[in-house]
Enzyme design. Structure first.
Site, short mmCIF file in Angstrom:
data_model
loop_
_atom_site.label_atom_id
_atom_site.label_comp_id
_atom_site.label_asym_id
_atom_site.label_seq_id
_atom_site.Cartn_x
_atom_site.Cartn_y
_atom_site.Cartn_z
N ASN A 113 0.80 -1.22 -0.01
CA ASN A 113 -0.20 -0.02 -0.02
C ASN A 113 0.80 1.15 0.10
O ASN A 113 0.51 2.09 -0.65
CB ASN A 113 -1.02 0.10 1.33
CG ASN A 113 -2.13 -0.75 1.03
OD1 ASN A 113 -2.87 -0.59 0.23
ND2 ASN A 113 -2.28 -1.78 2.08
N MET A 115 3.21 2.75 -1.18
CA MET A 115 3.78 3.52 -2.54
C MET A 115 2.73 3.84 -3.50
O MET A 115 3.04 4.04 -4.63
CB MET A 115 4.92 2.94 -2.97
CG MET A 115 6.01 2.87 -1.96
SD MET A 115 7.55 1.84 -2.59
CE MET A 115 8.29 2.98 -3.87
N LYS A 116 1.46 3.96 -2.91
CA LYS A 116 0.57 4.17 -3.94
C LYS A 116 0.25 5.82 -3.99
O LYS A 116 0.89 6.39 -3.18
CB LYS A 116 -0.89 3.50 -3.39
CG LYS A 116 -0.74 2.15 -3.72
CD LYS A 116 -1.78 1.11 -3.23
CE LYS A 116 -1.77 -0.22 -3.75
NZ LYS A 116 -2.65 -1.28 -2.88
N GLU A 200 -4.02 -1.34 -14.02
CA GLU A 200 -5.20 -1.80 -14.25
C GLU A 200 -6.19 -0.58 -14.95
O GLU A 200 -7.32 0.01 -14.54
CB GLU A 200 -6.01 -1.93 -12.77
CG GLU A 200 -5.47 -2.85 -12.13
CD GLU A 200 -6.02 -3.02 -10.63
OE1 GLU A 200 -7.18 -2.17 -10.09
OE2 GLU A 200 -5.64 -3.92 -9.71
N ASN A 241 0.78 -3.21 -15.45
CA ASN A 241 0.38 -4.32 -14.36
C ASN A 241 -1.47 -4.31 -14.63
O ASN A 241 -1.74 -3.15 -14.42
CB ASN A 241 0.79 -3.82 -12.95
CG ASN A 241 0.62 -4.84 -12.04
OD1 ASN A 241 1.01 -5.99 -12.40
ND2 ASN A 241 0.17 -4.63 -10.79
N HIS A 277 -4.35 -12.92 -9.54
CA HIS A 277 -5.03 -13.11 -8.50
C HIS A 277 -5.90 -14.16 -8.91
O HIS A 277 -7.32 -13.86 -9.68
CB HIS A 277 -5.91 -12.15 -7.97
CG HIS A 277 -5.13 -10.89 -7.27
ND1 HIS A 277 -4.41 -11.04 -6.03
CD2 HIS A 277 -4.69 -9.58 -7.85
CE1 HIS A 277 -3.65 -9.90 -5.97
NE2 HIS A 277 -3.89 -9.20 -6.81
N GLU A 306 1.51 -10.19 -8.30
CA GLU A 306 0.55 -10.29 -7.23
C GLU A 306 -0.05 -11.66 -6.87
O GLU A 306 -1.26 -11.92 -6.51
CB GLU A 306 -0.37 -9.28 -7.23
CG GLU A 306 -0.23 -8.02 -7.59
CD GLU A 306 -0.97 -6.73 -7.58
OE1 GLU A 306 -2.20 -6.89 -7.09
OE2 GLU A 306 -0.76 -5.66 -8.14
N ASP A 308 -1.71 -15.04 -5.85
CA ASP A 308 -2.40 -15.70 -4.43
C ASP A 308 -3.50 -16.60 -5.30
O ASP A 308 -4.10 -16.38 -6.31
CB ASP A 308 -2.95 -14.54 -3.59
CG ASP A 308 -3.92 -13.43 -4.21
OD1 ASP A 308 -4.23 -13.75 -5.22
OD2 ASP A 308 -3.54 -12.37 -3.43
O1 G3I Z 1 -4.03 1.22 7.70
C1 G3I Z 1 -5.34 1.19 7.91
C2 G3I Z 1 -5.77 0.99 9.15
O2 G3I Z 1 -4.97 1.93 9.96
C3 G3I Z 1 -7.25 0.93 9.42
O3 G3I Z 1 -7.48 0.45 10.68
C4 G3I Z 1 -7.88 -0.19 8.48
C5 G3I Z 1 -9.29 -0.25 8.61
O4 G3I Z 1 -10.12 -0.30 7.26
O5 G3I Z 1 -7.58 0.14 7.21
C6 G3I Z 1 -6.07 0.19 7.03
O6 G3I Z 1 -5.83 0.65 5.47
C7 G3I Z 1 -6.15 -0.47 4.55
C8 G3I Z 1 -5.06 -0.86 3.74
O7 G3I Z 1 -5.36 -1.64 2.68
C9 G3I Z 1 -3.92 -1.40 4.80
O8 G3I Z 1 -4.26 -2.51 5.11
C10 G3I Z 1 -7.32 0.18 3.66
O9 G3I Z 1 -8.61 0.18 4.33
C11 G3I Z 1 -7.67 -0.94 2.69
O10 G3I Z 1 -8.35 -0.22 1.57
C12 G3I Z 1 -6.26 -1.19 1.93
O11 G3I Z 1 -6.35 -2.27 0.88
C13 G3I Z 1 -5.28 -2.47 0.25
C14 G3I Z 1 -5.92 -2.39 -1.55
O12 G3I Z 1 -5.07 -2.63 -2.34
C15 G3I Z 1 -6.23 -0.71 -1.75
O13 G3I Z 1 -5.23 -0.13 -1.80
C16 G3I Z 1 -4.89 -4.01 0.20
O14 G3I Z 1 -4.10 -4.02 1.36
C17 G3I Z 1 -3.95 -4.38 -0.90
O15 G3I Z 1 -3.55 -5.74 -0.89
C18 G3I Z 1 -4.59 -4.15 -2.20
O16 G3I Z 1 -3.68 -4.32 -3.22
C19 G3I Z 1 -4.08 -4.28 -4.53
C20 G3I Z 1 -2.95 -3.86 -5.71
O17 G3I Z 1 -2.44 -2.68 -5.21
C21 G3I Z 1 -3.43 -3.89 -7.26
N1 G3I Z 1 -4.06 -5.13 -7.38
C22 G3I Z 1 -5.19 -5.57 -6.73
C23 G3I Z 1 -4.62 -5.73 -5.24
C24 G3I Z 1 -5.78 -6.28 -4.38
O18 G3I Z 1 -6.89 -5.56 -4.45
#
Ligand code: G3I
Length: 411
Positions: A113, A115-116, A200, A241, A277, A306, A308
């Protein structure tokens, strides 16, 4: 793309801000191979270690194994960092355990996350690199590279609010957008080997996604990002990607058409990241190999970015939560998953020549931290998509990857 009536098109709205996944046919949780075959001991060291099952007794054999030493391309894993839940940068139990796994098995990291766009560029005149730099320092200190993810992504959660509300005209938008890409790519230039430049950009039917960037800049936003990234970091490999492109079909073809157009017009692009995925029963190995080969035939690198493999497939006919899904990770399912990981790694080695292998990254360390649990399964139930269990003990899947990397039969 050949999508079944239960295709993810129906779910695109639900997951549009993240990802939606395609799956065709088959029963959820059903194996792509013969479950019983994986428990038979193999002549390979890795397989015989794996046959001890996923319990903690196998962790000692994992310590002897070092996944990345089995490949001459990067073997990576996505991680949480900074103060995210399950951050590898914390000195708590999860942080310590994950760092031990990373240092034993992986030679590349991707920030899941941090580096987004919204993390690195929270306000128009503010960039925030501290957390990413700290992760990069950790990687450097341990001889690990960092694949950078991602400069441009449509996801609503990740496009900074200030960018959504930016009111400049087309010229101002373009200048702002280029500055975003150039400043971030420039900051990391010389320190990262590769970037997911645009993430995407296509819909499942092969049309361009109607993202904010497309609305403001037209589809040229993609090539602009690649050109700006190259200018700011001439050394890094630049990847497009996406997900659901390892199964042929409309989206895959659209990606290939874009790549051909970029090559014809000298737009800088070095490779395609296949997120992968995927599922136990989708896509077929033949489809995966053909998709990889099409990119390699064009002289571009292929990177699995990515990976899984959940046991349950919510798009399949066999999945009907809460009535009918795999609620227990049995030895048979673990063995089938081991074979599936092995088959995919073998497909990668078969279809992609050595000089075009950009690497293989798994999207997370332990099962319970996978994005799939909260997003795809809506926290309704467990799944087990990764290489390590919730206690950070290795699963048979880890040995499936090892078997694939060492050209062992996938059992
Ligand atoms: O860090 C906060 C935390 O403080 C809070 O308590 C919690 C409550 O919701 O949220 C946390 O942030 C979350 C973050 O991941 C870190 O865990 C965000 O809500 C959540 O939306 C975020 O989701 C990420 C998602 O991309 C959106 O950015 C996933 O972890 C991550 O695995 C996912 O990765 C994407 C790739 O970038 C692109 N390809 C698809 C892949 C899966 O969706």
């Amino acid at each position: 793309m050949q999508l079944s009536p239960r295709s993810p098109l129906l779910l695109s709205t639900l997951l549009s801000s993240f990802l939606f996944l395609g799956a065709c046919g088959g029963g959820g949780g059903s194996s792509s191979g013969n479950p019983s075959s994986a428990s038979a001991s193999s002549s390979s060291q890795t397989s015989s270690e794996a046959s001890s099952s996923s319990d903690s007794s196998s962790s000692s054999s994992s310590e002897a194994l070092s996944l990345h030493t089995l490949a001459d391309f990067p073997i990576g894993v996505a991680v949480s960092a900074a103060n995210e839940p399950s951050s590898i940068m914390q000195d708590d139990e999860a942080g310590v355990a994950q760092r031990a796994i990373i240092e034993a098995h992986f030679d590349q990291l991707t920030a899941g996350n941090i580096m987004k766009m919204s993390y690195l560029h929270p306000a128009q005149d503010t960039y925030f690199f501290d957390d990413a730099d700290a992760l990069l320092d950790y990687a450097d200190d341990n001889g690990i590279s960092l694949h950078a993810h991602t400069l441009v992504w449509h996801s609503d959660y990740q496009v900074p609010d200030w960018m959504k509300n930016f009111e400049g005209d087309a010229t101002a938008w373009l200048a702002m957008y280029k500055e975003h890409v150039e400043t971030i790519a420039g900051h990391f230039a010389g320190r990262v080997p590769s970037w997911d430049v645009v993430n995407e950009a296509f819909n499942e039917d092969g049309t361009y996604r109607n993202s904010l960037f497309n609305q403001k800049l037209g589809t040229a936003y993609i090539e602009t990002a690649f050109a700006s990234a190259r200018q700011a970091d001439p050394q890094a490999d630049l990847y497009y990607n996406d997900f659901n492109i390892s199964n042929g079909g409309d989206k895959f073809q659209a990606m290939i058409n874009m790549v051909d157009d970029f090559i014809a017009r000298d737009i800088p692009i070095d490779g395609v990241g296949f997120q992968m995925h995927v599922f136990m029963d989708w896509p077929s190995i033949d489809a995966i190999k053909s998709s990889f080969a099409a990119v390699a035939e064009r002289g571009l690198k292929v990177k699995i970015t990515e990976l899984d493999i959940p046991i349950n497939n919510p798009y399949s006919a066999g999945y009907n939560y809460p009535d009918n899904y795999e609620a227990t990770f049995t030895d048979e399912l673990a063995a089938a998953q081991k074979k599936r990981y092995c088959d995919i790694v073998t497909a990668y080695l078969d279809a992609v020549p050595a000089d075009l292998r950009g690497g293989l990254t798994v999207w997370g360390i332990r099962d319970s931290d996978s994005w799939l649990i909260s997003t795809l399964f809506d926290n309704n139930h467990e799944d087990w998509p990764l290489l390590f269990d919730n206690n950070f003990d290795p699963k048979p899947a880890l040995y499936g990857v090892a078997d694939g990397l060492t050209n062992q039969p996938c059992l």
